[in-house]
Design a protein around this motif. Sequence first.
Motif, PDB file in Angstrom:
ATOM      1  N   GLU A  57       0.789  -1.157  -0.002  1.00  9.56           N
ATOM      2  CA  GLU A  57      -0.006   0.101   0.246  1.00  9.56           C
ATOM      3  C   GLU A  57       1.015   1.474   0.095  1.00  9.56           C
ATOM      4  OE1 GLU A  57      -2.946   0.211   2.859  1.00  9.56           O
ATOM      5  OE2 GLU A  57      -3.429   2.332   2.429  1.00  9.56           O
ATOM      6  N   LYS A  58       1.986   1.327   0.757  1.00  9.39           N
ATOM      7  CA  LYS A  58       2.700   2.400   0.985  1.00  9.39           C
ATOM      8  C   LYS A  58       3.262   2.817  -0.504  1.00  9.39           C
ATOM      9  CE  LYS A  58       6.769   4.271   3.584  1.00  9.39           C
ATOM     10  NZ  LYS A  58       7.655   4.343   2.558  1.00  9.39           N
ATOM     11  N   ARG A  61       0.538   4.478  -2.188  1.00 13.78           N
ATOM     12  CA  ARG A  61       0.209   5.906  -1.856  1.00 13.78           C
ATOM     13  C   ARG A  61       1.268   6.793  -2.420  1.00 13.78           C
ATOM     14  NH1 ARG A  61      -4.956   5.632  -0.783  1.00 13.78           N
ATOM     15  NH2 ARG A  61      -5.607   3.894   0.570  1.00 13.78           N
ATOM     16  N   GLU A  64       0.087   7.388  -6.131  1.00 17.33           N
ATOM     17  CA  GLU A  64      -1.217   8.171  -6.014  1.00 17.33           C
ATOM     18  C   GLU A  64      -0.500   9.699  -5.526  1.00 17.33           C
ATOM     19  OE1 GLU A  64      -3.837   7.862  -2.391  1.00 17.33           O
ATOM     20  OE2 GLU A  64      -5.407   7.841  -4.102  1.00 17.33           O
ATOM     21  N   SER A  65       0.284  10.138  -4.574  1.00 18.28           N
ATOM     22  CA  SER A  65       0.685  11.475  -3.965  1.00 18.28           C
ATOM     23  C   SER A  65       1.577  12.128  -5.634  1.00 18.28           C
ATOM     24  CB  SER A  65       1.398  11.507  -3.079  1.00 18.28           C
ATOM     25  OG  SER A  65       0.815  10.932  -1.955  1.00 18.28           O
ATOM     26  N   ASP A  88      -3.215  11.428   2.933  1.00 16.12           N
ATOM     27  CA  ASP A  88      -1.802  11.993   3.098  1.00 16.12           C
ATOM     28  C   ASP A  88      -2.332  13.496   3.100  1.00 16.12           C
ATOM     29  OD1 ASP A  88       0.237  13.608   2.323  1.00 16.12           O
ATOM     30  OD2 ASP A  88       1.078  12.138   0.939  1.00 16.12           O
TER      31      ASP A  88
END
Length: 174
Positions: A57-58, A61, A64-65, A88
């Motif tokens: 998941e990290k 993310r 995604e950012s 975030d």
Amino acid sequence: MMSAKKRIALIGFMGTGKTTVGKALSDATGRDFIDTDSLIEKRAGKSIPRIFSEDGEKSFRELESKVVREVCGLESVIISFGGGVLLDPSNASEIAENTTVVLLRSSVDTVISRTSSHNTRPLLDATTQPLEERVKALLVDREMLYTDAMDLAVDTDSMSVGEVVAEIIRRLNL
Ligand code: S3P
């Protein structure tokens, strides 16, 4: 009055219809549509379930950012974000900038009926918890993030896609 020049962001929990409504709103207004989950999959060269299972998941993310920073430079577009994008805080502040944020809301039952047949959402699929408990637990964690970020909310449970789109157009004066 809310400015039509601003980006329009669709946020909300998984299964609230962000992608479907975003596409229909794009058709109705002629604005370009971007779905951040699709863009993440394109950048990664694999599906979201595979990103989660192979890279974690990290890593999802982080991708995604990056995509959030990319799309928040665009004007006048309609963007649907993944349901966890506001986790975030720097994403949340990027999204707040020059954007009208529309929160789509649905009941737990609707979320379950819209997501359970898909197998495309690792946060709901790869869990031993009963789905209803899982959805409720995630919602408790996120409700405040959604509410803090939104400019307007639409409860979609008893509305068709067309009705949701018409409501957004009316309320934003598009
Ligand atoms: C997620 C929601 C998904 C996708 C990923 C994580 C979340 O997007 O970004 O599976 O954390 O809520 P949708 O909200 O479009 O299903």
